[in-house]
Scaffold this motif. Structure first.
Motif, mmCIF file in Angstrom:
data_model
loop_
_atom_site.group_PDB
_atom_site.id
_atom_site.type_symbol
_atom_site.label_atom_id
_atom_site.label_comp_id
_atom_site.label_asym_id
_atom_site.label_seq_id
_atom_site.Cartn_x
_atom_site.Cartn_y
_atom_site.Cartn_z
ATOM 1 N N GLY A 1 -11.761 -9.595 9.374
ATOM 2 C CA GLY A 1 -11.010 -10.804 9.664
ATOM 3 C C GLY A 1 -11.881 -11.900 10.242
ATOM 4 O O GLY A 1 -12.957 -11.672 10.790
ATOM 5 N N ASN A 2 -11.386 -13.091 10.040
ATOM 6 C CA ASN A 2 -12.001 -14.253 10.668
ATOM 7 C C ASN A 2 -10.917 -15.006 11.427
ATOM 8 O O ASN A 2 -9.832 -14.479 11.666
ATOM 9 C CB ASN A 2 -12.691 -15.132 9.623
ATOM 10 N N GLN A 3 -11.190 -16.230 11.789
ATOM 11 C CA GLN A 3 -10.222 -16.968 12.594
ATOM 12 C C GLN A 3 -9.019 -17.439 11.780
ATOM 13 O O GLN A 3 -8.057 -17.948 12.341
ATOM 14 C CB GLN A 3 -10.904 -18.165 13.261
ATOM 15 N N ILE A 4 -9.072 -17.272 10.470
ATOM 16 C CA ILE A 4 -7.936 -17.678 9.627
ATOM 17 C C ILE A 4 -7.055 -16.475 9.293
ATOM 18 O O ILE A 4 -5.823 -16.564 9.372
ATOM 19 C CB ILE A 4 -8.435 -18.345 8.334
ATOM 20 N N ALA A 5 -7.669 -15.360 8.922
ATOM 21 C CA ALA A 5 -6.879 -14.206 8.517
ATOM 22 C C ALA A 5 -7.637 -12.930 8.850
ATOM 23 O O ALA A 5 -8.867 -12.902 8.882
ATOM 24 C CB ALA A 5 -6.575 -14.262 7.020
ATOM 25 N N ALA A 6 -6.874 -11.871 9.094
ATOM 26 C CA ALA A 6 -7.465 -10.576 9.409
ATOM 27 C C ALA A 6 -6.507 -9.484 8.940
ATOM 28 O O ALA A 6 -5.300 -9.691 8.824
ATOM 29 C CB ALA A 6 -7.739 -10.454 10.909
ATOM 30 N N PHE A 7 -7.068 -8.309 8.661
ATOM 31 C CA PHE A 7 -6.213 -7.205 8.233
ATOM 32 C C PHE A 7 -6.757 -5.877 8.752
ATOM 33 O O PHE A 7 -7.942 -5.742 9.072
ATOM 34 C CB PHE A 7 -6.100 -7.141 6.713
ATOM 35 N N TYR A 8 -5.873 -4.909 8.840
ATOM 36 C CA TYR A 8 -6.214 -3.522 9.117
ATOM 37 C C TYR A 8 -5.362 -2.678 8.178
ATOM 38 O O TYR A 8 -4.133 -2.844 8.106
ATOM 39 C CB TYR A 8 -5.909 -3.148 10.570
ATOM 40 N N VAL A 9 -5.997 -1.769 7.440
ATOM 41 C CA VAL A 9 -5.262 -0.901 6.524
ATOM 42 C C VAL A 9 -5.775 0.519 6.689
ATOM 43 O O VAL A 9 -6.971 0.738 6.908
ATOM 44 C CB VAL A 9 -5.418 -1.359 5.055
ATOM 45 N N ALA A 10 -4.868 1.473 6.636
ATOM 46 C CA ALA A 10 -5.243 2.875 6.788
ATOM 47 C C ALA A 10 -4.524 3.705 5.739
ATOM 48 O O ALA A 10 -3.326 3.517 5.477
ATOM 49 C CB ALA A 10 -4.895 3.372 8.181
ATOM 50 N N LEU A 11 -5.261 4.604 5.129
ATOM 51 C CA LEU A 11 -4.717 5.589 4.190
ATOM 52 C C LEU A 11 -5.000 6.962 4.770
ATOM 53 O O LEU A 11 -6.137 7.249 5.164
ATOM 54 C CB LEU A 11 -5.361 5.448 2.806
ATOM 55 N N ASP A 12 -3.995 7.805 4.831
ATOM 56 C CA ASP A 12 -4.160 9.099 5.476
ATOM 57 C C ASP A 12 -3.482 10.179 4.631
ATOM 58 O O ASP A 12 -2.354 9.996 4.153
ATOM 59 C CB ASP A 12 -3.535 9.074 6.878
ATOM 60 N N TYR A 13 -4.186 11.270 4.448
ATOM 61 C CA TYR A 13 -3.619 12.432 3.747
ATOM 62 C C TYR A 13 -3.851 13.663 4.598
ATOM 63 O O TYR A 13 -4.961 13.894 5.111
ATOM 64 C CB TYR A 13 -4.270 12.631 2.380
ATOM 65 N N GLN A 14 -2.808 14.459 4.758
ATOM 66 C CA GLN A 14 -2.909 15.688 5.534
ATOM 67 C C GLN A 14 -2.204 16.819 4.791
ATOM 68 O O GLN A 14 -1.112 16.630 4.255
ATOM 69 C CB GLN A 14 -2.277 15.511 6.917
ATOM 70 N N ARG A 15 -2.822 17.962 4.803
ATOM 71 C CA ARG A 15 -2.247 19.132 4.148
ATOM 72 C C ARG A 15 -2.292 20.310 5.107
ATOM 73 O O ARG A 15 -3.353 20.661 5.638
ATOM 74 C CB ARG A 15 -2.992 19.484 2.863
ATOM 75 N N GLU A 16 -1.124 20.920 5.313
ATOM 76 C CA GLU A 16 -1.017 22.151 6.093
ATOM 77 C C GLU A 16 -0.766 23.310 5.143
ATOM 78 O O GLU A 16 0.194 23.289 4.365
ATOM 79 C CB GLU A 16 0.124 22.074 7.098
ATOM 80 N N GLY A 17 -1.619 24.294 5.203
ATOM 81 C CA GLY A 17 -1.431 25.468 4.369
ATOM 82 C C GLY A 17 -0.393 26.411 4.947
ATOM 83 O O GLY A 17 0.062 26.258 6.082
ATOM 84 N N GLY A 18 -0.028 27.410 4.170
ATOM 85 C CA GLY A 18 1.011 28.347 4.581
ATOM 86 C C GLY A 18 0.446 29.602 5.209
ATOM 87 O O GLY A 18 -0.631 30.078 4.844
ATOM 88 N N PHE A 19 1.210 30.187 6.124
ATOM 89 C CA PHE A 19 0.808 31.413 6.800
ATOM 90 C C PHE A 19 1.304 32.669 6.102
ATOM 91 O O PHE A 19 0.866 33.769 6.417
ATOM 92 C CB PHE A 19 1.326 31.402 8.246
ATOM 93 N N PHE A 20 2.213 32.530 5.173
ATOM 94 C CA PHE A 20 2.752 33.719 4.523
ATOM 95 C C PHE A 20 1.775 34.254 3.474
ATOM 96 O O PHE A 20 1.131 33.485 2.754
ATOM 97 C CB PHE A 20 4.089 33.409 3.849
ATOM 98 N N ASN A 21 1.710 35.555 3.395
ATOM 99 C CA ASN A 21 0.889 36.218 2.385
ATOM 100 C C ASN A 21 1.779 36.494 1.175
ATOM 101 O O ASN A 21 2.466 37.503 1.117
ATOM 102 C CB ASN A 21 0.307 37.510 2.954
ATOM 103 N N THR A 22 1.781 35.587 0.236
ATOM 104 C CA THR A 22 2.631 35.710 -0.943
ATOM 105 C C THR A 22 1.822 36.242 -2.127
ATOM 106 O O THR A 22 0.601 36.098 -2.189
ATOM 107 C CB THR A 22 3.243 34.353 -1.309
ATOM 108 N N ALA A 23 2.544 36.822 -3.059
ATOM 109 C CA ALA A 23 1.908 37.373 -4.255
ATOM 110 C C ALA A 23 1.836 36.312 -5.347
ATOM 111 O O ALA A 23 2.689 35.430 -5.436
ATOM 112 C CB ALA A 23 2.676 38.586 -4.756
ATOM 113 N N ASP A 24 0.831 36.410 -6.172
ATOM 114 C CA ASP A 24 0.646 35.440 -7.255
ATOM 115 C C ASP A 24 1.403 35.912 -8.496
ATOM 116 O O ASP A 24 0.816 36.294 -9.519
ATOM 117 C CB ASP A 24 -0.850 35.294 -7.547
ATOM 118 N N ILE A 25 2.737 35.895 -8.397
ATOM 119 C CA ILE A 25 3.548 36.394 -9.504
ATOM 120 C C ILE A 25 4.519 35.344 -10.024
ATOM 121 O O ILE A 25 5.239 35.595 -10.997
ATOM 122 C CB ILE A 25 4.351 37.646 -9.086
#
Length: 943
Positions: free
Chosen positions: A262-286
Motif C-alpha cells: 500500500g501507499n498513501q492512496i490505497a493499501a490491501f491485505y489478503v490471506a489465503l489459508d488451507y487446513q486439513r485435519e486427518g482422521g484418527f479412525f483406522n478404516t479399511a480400504d474397501i
C-alpha cells in the motif's frame, strides 16, 4: 450430487479470490506517492517486527482507563491448533479456559473449549461485529483483546454484562509489497488416560458383580482361562479396540499465503489459508468413499483501504470460508462410545466365514460401524463482508469525523446423509455345525441433503467522533448508533438496537476521566419495555507525571484507576411475553368412560412472562498500571466486584399442582469478585533479547439470592454459597459388616450391604435422605494462571507457555447412563459396559481395609452412585501448553535466494500436564473424546 456441490463451493472461493485479486492489481498499479521512496528506504524486511520478544505497546486512547488484556500475532501463531481460542489459555489475565473435548470437525467455540471472563461467557466480536465462528487463521489476526469492566463494554447496551473477546484482523498499511508464505505439517495424537480391563479381568469382576446382586456367574473357570491364554480367540476374544480401530496419530496440515502492500492512496491485505485435519479412525480400504473423520477448511480474507481524497477513506473487508467435514455413517460419537464402553470380550470382530461378529448385547460391531455404515459429509459455508466509510470533517471543525459501517454475515451448515445399516451375526456351534443368526439388517444408502443451520447477521453502525488537544487538555468524544438483526433458521429475527456516547478527558497526561452511556433495546421483550439505560464512569491518575516523582526516571508510568457502571444482558427466550399453545391434532386419545375417544384442542405450554426484562450488573473495578525501567517491567493489577441482579431463574417455590411449566423470572442475584494480576519483563536489542510474562487470576462467586424451597437446615441452603456449588452426601468410607449396617442409620429406599458407601447422618434423625445433603467440593476461590517465557539470539528463538488451575474440584459422573461420563462408574451405559483399571480397587471381603472403590453391582446403584464426597476429584493441574523453537536464516543466505527472510520452526501444543489424576484428564474429564497433542514443523518465507 455431492461432487457437484463440492465443485460449486470451490468455484465460490475461486470467484471470491479473483475479485479480490483484481482489486489488488488495481491498487498495485496506482502511482506511488513521492514519500514511498522514503518508506522503501526505511522499511526492513525481517523478522524483527515479529520477534517473540514482547515490546511495550502503548494502550489505545479509548482504553486508558479500561480493564483489558491483549495478545498479539506473534504469540498466536506459535500454537498449531484449528481454533484461535485454543491459543489463548494462560495468555490473558482474567480469561478462564478449559479444553473440554478433543472432538474434531466443529466450529462451535463452546464445543471444544469453555471460556469465561470474570465468571461470564463472553461474546466474540470480530472487527467489532458479533460473529460466532472461531476458525480464523491466526496469521490474519492482529490482536485479541478481552474487555472486562463496565467502561470497556457498556456501549454494547444489552450485551454489555457478558464481557467481550475482541478479535482485530490485520489492516492494510502503507508499506512496500510483501508476501508471506507458511507451510506446516503437524502430527496429532490422543492424550488418552483411560485403562480398560482385559477380557479375563472383566469376566472375573462381572461374575463378582452378579454375585453381589444375588445372581449366578456367567463365566466359568475355563472361560476365564481361555481369556487369559488366548487359546480360543473366536469365542473368548480379548479385543483391544483402541489398538484395532484408532490410529496412533493423525495429520494436521496448514498452508497460508498473505500479501500486503500500500501507499498513501490505497493499501490491501489478503490471506489465503488451507487446513486439513486427518482422521484418527483406522478404516479399511474397501469402499470407494471415505468413512474416516477429517476436515478440510478453506479461508479467503481480504482487507482493502482506499483514500479517495484527503478526508474520505473507504475500507472493504471480505471473509469467505468453506469447511468440509467427514465422518462414518455410524457417527463419530457412537464409534467413540463403542470403543470406550465395549468390553474386551464382547464379540469376535470376524466370524470364520468373514461375516461381522455380534450378539444380542452388542449388535454394533465397531469394524462395521467404521466400514459398513456409509458416511456423513457436512459442509459449513461462511461469507461476511464489511464496508467502512470514514469522512474527516476538519473543514468544519478540526478533529471531527463521521464513520459508517455496514456488515453482512451468512452461515449455512448442511449435511449429506449417505449412512446405512449393516447386519452382524451371532455364531453358535451347540449342535456341532456352525449356525449363524443374523442380527440387524443391511440397508442401502440414502442420498439426502439437509440444512442443519442457517444464520444471517446484518449489522450497521453510524458513529461520530471528535478528537481535540489544546495545550494540556485532550478530549475524545464518540457518539454512535448501531443495529444488529440475527436470523437463525425459520425464527423471526432477533434485533439489538443501541445508541451510545463516550467522553474521555485528560489533563496534562496526568489526570484522566471517562464517562459512557448507552440506551439499548432488544425486540424479544414486550413492546414499550424493550429499552434500558446503561452507564459507566472511570477516573485515573498517573503519579509518574507529578513533580514529586520527577526525579524517579526509572518510573515510566504509575497509574491507579477506578471505574463503576451499570451493564445489561438480554437473556430471554423466544418472545416469552406471549402465551403459546400446543395443538393436539387428531391423535391424542382420552378416555371418556370405558372407551377411548379422540380429542382435539389446545393446551398451554410454559406460562408466559409479560414482565420479563433484561438482566443487570453493577460493576466496580479498581486497577493499577505500572511501567518501570524504560518499559522493561510492566505490571497490571485489578480488583473487581460485579453484582449481577434480575437474573432469569425459575422460582424454587413453584408447585406442580398447576400442571404447567413455570417461566423464568428476573429474581436471581449473584456476585463475582476477585483479583487479576499480570507482570512482564522484557529486555533486548535486534540481536538478542528475552522476556517473561505471567498472570494469575482469583475468582470468587456468591449466590446472594435465589428463590429456594423451604429448607429446614442451614447446611441445605444454596444462598450464600459459590455459584454452581455442588451438593451431595458426606461419605464416611465403606460399610465393613452387616453389624455396622444394622447399627447405622436407615438409607432411604435402599438396603445397604457390606462394601457400599456409608454416609453421614447430618441431622441425626436415623435416616439417610435428602435432608443429609450438603455442599461438597471446595468453596475456595478458583485460581487460574499462565506464564510465557522466551528469548532470541542471532536468529534462534524459543518460547514456552504454561497454564494451570488451582482450587478446582468437581463431582464426577452424576448421570450413570451418560454417554459422555468420566468412566468412573462400573458397567457404564447399562449392565454390560466396560470396566477400567481403577475398578480393580473395588471392595471385597479380602481387601476391605484397602479398597478404593465400592463393591461392584450391575446397573445404576442408587446408594453408591449418588453425588457424594466420594466422587469429588481434585482437578488442579499445570500444563505445558505450547513450545515454539525457530531459526531465521542469515540475511546473506536469504539475499542470495532473493528472499526477504526465512524462518524454520517446530512447535508443540498440549504437550504435558502435571496433575494428580491417573485416568481422568483435569480438563476433559466429562468427555469421551480425549484431548489432542500436536507436534508441528513448518517454514515461513517472506518475499
Amino acid at each position: 450430487m455431492t461432487s457437484y456441490s463440492f465443485k460449486t463451493k470451490q468455484k465460490y472461493l475461486v470467484l471470491l479470490a479473483l475479485c479480490n485479486l483484481a482489486i489488488y492489481i488495481a491498487i498495485a498499479q496506482t502511482p506511488q506517492n513521492k514519500n514511498d521512496d522514503v518508506i522503501n528506504a526505511t522499511y526492513q524486511r525481517s523478522f524483527n517486527e515479529d520477534s517473540i520478544v514482547l515490546l511495550h505497546k502503548e494502550m489505545p486512547k479509548e482504553r486508558l482507563l479500561q480493564a483489558t488484556a491483549t495478545v498479539y500475532t506473534p504469540q498466536l501463531i506459535t500454537t498449531p491448533a484449528p481454533s484461535f481460542l485454543q491459543a489463548l489459555p494462560g495468555r490473558l489475565s482474567g480469561l478462564y479456559t478449559r479444553q473440554r473435548s478433543g472432538f474434531q470437525d466443529t466450529d462451535n467455540p463452546t464445543g471444544i473449549i469453555d471460556f469465561k471472563i470474570r465468571g461470564q461467557i463472553p461474546i466474540i466480536l470480530v472487527d467489532g461485529v458479533p460473529r460466532d465462528f472461531a476458525s480464523i487463521d491466526p496469521e490474519s489476526i492482529e490482536a485479541i483483546t478481552i474487555l472486562k469492566d463496565a467502561p470497556a463494554t457498556v456501549m454494547y447496551g444489552q450485551r454489555s454484562s457478558k464481557n467481550i473477546i475482541l478479535v482485530t484482523t490485520k489492516r492494510p498499511t502503507t508499506q512496500p509489497f510483501q508476501m508471506s508464505v507458511t507451510a506446516q505439517r503437524g502430527i496429532q495424537d490422543f492424550l488418552t488416560r483411560s485403562k480398560p480391563l482385559s477380557a479375563a479381568d472383566y469376566a472375573i469382576l462381572y461374575n463378582e458383580a452378579r454375585n453381589n446382586d444375588g445372581q449366578l456367574p456367567v463365566y466359568s473357570a475355563s472361560d476365564i482361562l481361555a481369556y487369559q491364554n488366548g487359546s480360543d480367540p473366536l469365542f473368548h476374544p480379548d479385543n483391544d479396540y483402541k489398538k484395532y480401530f484408532l490410529n496412533k496419530n493423525a495429520a494436521l496440515d496448514r498452508y497460508n499465503v498473505n500479501i500486503q502492500s500500500g501507499n498513501q492512496i490505497a493499501a490491501f491485505y489478503v490471506a489465503l489459508d488451507y487446513q486439513r485435519e486427518g482422521g484418527f479412525f483406522n478404516t479399511a480400504d474397501i469402499n470407494s468413499y471415505n468413512t474416516n473423520t477429517g476436515t478440510d477448511r478453506y479461508i479467503v480474507r481480504s482487507n482493502v483501504k482506499v483514500q479517495l481524497n484527503k478526508s474520505l477513506n473507504v475500507g472493504l473487508n471480505i471473509f469467505g470460508r468453506i469447511q468440509n467435514a467427514n465422518q462414518p455413517g455410524a457417527t463419530t460419537t457412537n464409534v467413540f462410545n463403542a470403543i470406550t464402553f465395549t468390553p474386551a470380550n464382547a464379540y469376535s470382530i470376524f466370524n470364520p466365514d468373514g461375516s461381522l461378529g455380534g450378539n444380542d448385547n452388542f449388535s454394533n460391531n465397531i469394524y462395521g460401524m467404521l466400514n459398513h455404515s456409509g458416511y456423513y459429509k457436512s459442509t459449513l459455508r461462511d461469507l461476511s463482508s464489511d464496508i467502512e466509510i470514514t469522512q474527516k470533517l476538519d473543514a468544519w471543525l478540526k478533529g471531527l469525523w463521521i464513520k459508517g459501517n455496514l456488515s453482512y454475515n451468512n452461515t449455512v451448515d448442511q449435511t449429506v446423509n449417505r449412512s446405512k445399516n449393516f447386519a452382524t451375526y451371532r455364531l453358535s456351534i451347540a449342535s456341532g455345525a456352525p449356525v449363524y443368526t443374523q442380527i440387524g439388517t443391511n440397508t442401502n444408502q440414502p442420498n439426502t441433503l439437509s440444512v442443519d443451520t442457517r444464520r444471517t447477521y446484518t449489522y450497521s453502525k453510524l458513529s461520530m467522533g471528535y478528537d481535540k488537544t489544546n495545550g494540556r487538555n485532550a478530549w475524545n468524544a464518540l457518539l454512535l448508533a448501531d443495529h444488529q438483526a440475527t436470523t437463525i433458521n425459520l425464527q423471526l429475527p432477533a434485533t439489538y438496537t443501541n445508541i451510545a456516547a463516550n467522553l474521555a478527558y485528560s489533563f496534562d497526561k496526568k489526570y484522566f476521566a471517562e464517562a459512557s452511556v448507552s440506551y439499548g433495546g432488544h425486540n424479544r421483550y414486550k413492546p414499550r419495555k424493550r429499552f434500558g439505560l446503561f452507564y459507566a464512569g472511570a477516573l485515573g491518575w498517573d503519579l509518574s507525571k507529578e513533580a514529586f516523582l520527577s526525579d524517579a526516571e526509572w518510573i515510566t508510568q504509575l497509574k491507579p484507576r477506578i471505574s463503576y457502571g451499570l451493564t445489561g444482558n438480554a437473556n430471554v427466550g423466544y418472545y416469552v411475553y406471549d402465551q403459546y399453545y400446543n395443538y393436539w391434532g387428531s391423535t391424542a386419545a382420552y378416555y371418556f368412560g370405558a372407551t377411548p375417544a379422540l380429542a382435539r384442542g389446545f393446551s398451554e405450554l410454559t406460562l408466559a412472562n409479560p414482565n420479563a426484562t433484561w438482566e443487570k450488573a453493577h460493576k466496580l473495578n479498581v486497577g493499577l498500571d505500572a511501567i518501570f525501567f524504560k518499559n522493561k517491567l510492566q505490571l497490571t493489577t485489578e480488583y473487581f466486584n460485579d453484582t449481577y441482579f434480575d437474573l432469569m431463574q425459575i422460582r424454587g417455590n413453584s408447585i406442580s399442582l398447576l400442571g404447567q411449566s413455570y417461566p423464568q423470572e428476573n429474581i436471581g442475584k449473584n456476585r463475582y469478585s476477585g483479583f487479576e494480576n499480570s507482570i512482564t519483563w522484557n529486555s533486548g536489542n535486534e540481536n538478542a533479547g528475552y522476556f517473561i510474562t505471567g498472570n494469575i487470576s482469583i475468582l470468587k462467586s456468591k449466590v446472594l439470592f435465589m428463590d429456594e424451597v423451604l429448607r429446614p437446615y442451614d447446611y441445605l441452603k444454596r444462598t450464600g454459597l459459590p455459584v454452581g456449588q455442588p451438593f451431595g452426601y458426606i461419605a464416611e468410607g465403606f460399610y465393613q459388616s452387616q453389624e455396622e449396617i444394622d447399627n447405622g442409620p436407615i438409607v432411604d429406599g435402599y438396603l445397604p450391604k457390606p462394601g457400599d458407601i456409608k454416609y453421614k447422618d447430618l441431622n441425626n434423625d436415623g435416616y439417610i435422605d435428602q435432608f443429609d445433603e450438603t455442599a461438597i467440593g471446595t468453596k475456595k476461590p478458583l485460581l487460574y494462571y499462565g506464564a510465557t517465557a522466551g528469548f532470541n539470539y542471532k536468529g534462534f528463538n524459543l518460547s514456552i507457555s504454561i497454564q494451570g488451575m488451582a482450587n478446582n474440584e468437581i463431582v464426577v459422573s452424576n448421570s450413570y447412563n451418560s454417554t459422555t461420563s468420566s468412566l468412573e462408574y462400573e458397567f457404564q451405559g447399562g449392565t454390560t459396559g466396560q470396566l477400567f483399571e481403577h475398578h480393580l480397587g473395588r471392595w471385597t471381603p479380602a481387601n476391605a481395609t484397602s479398597a478404593t472403590y465400592p463393591r461392584l453391582t450391575l446397573g445404576g446403584n442408587p446408594n453408591n452412585h449418588r453425588a457424594s464426597t466420594f466422587w469429588v476429584r481434585k482437578m488442579d493441574y499445570l500444563r505445558i501448553h505450547n513450545v515454539d523453537i525457530g531459526y531465521v536464516l542469515p540475511a546473506r543466505l536469504t539475499q542470495k535466494l532473493k528472499l526477504d527472510a526465512v524462518r524454520i520452526f517446530v512447535n508443540g501444543f498440549n504437550l504435558y500436564s502435571f496433575d494428580s489424576q491417573n485416568y481422568l484428564d483435569p480438563e476433559s474429564y466429562n468427555s469421551i473424546f480425549p484431548l489432542r497433542r500436536t507436534y508441528n514443523f513448518g517454514i515461513n518465507i517472506k518475499i
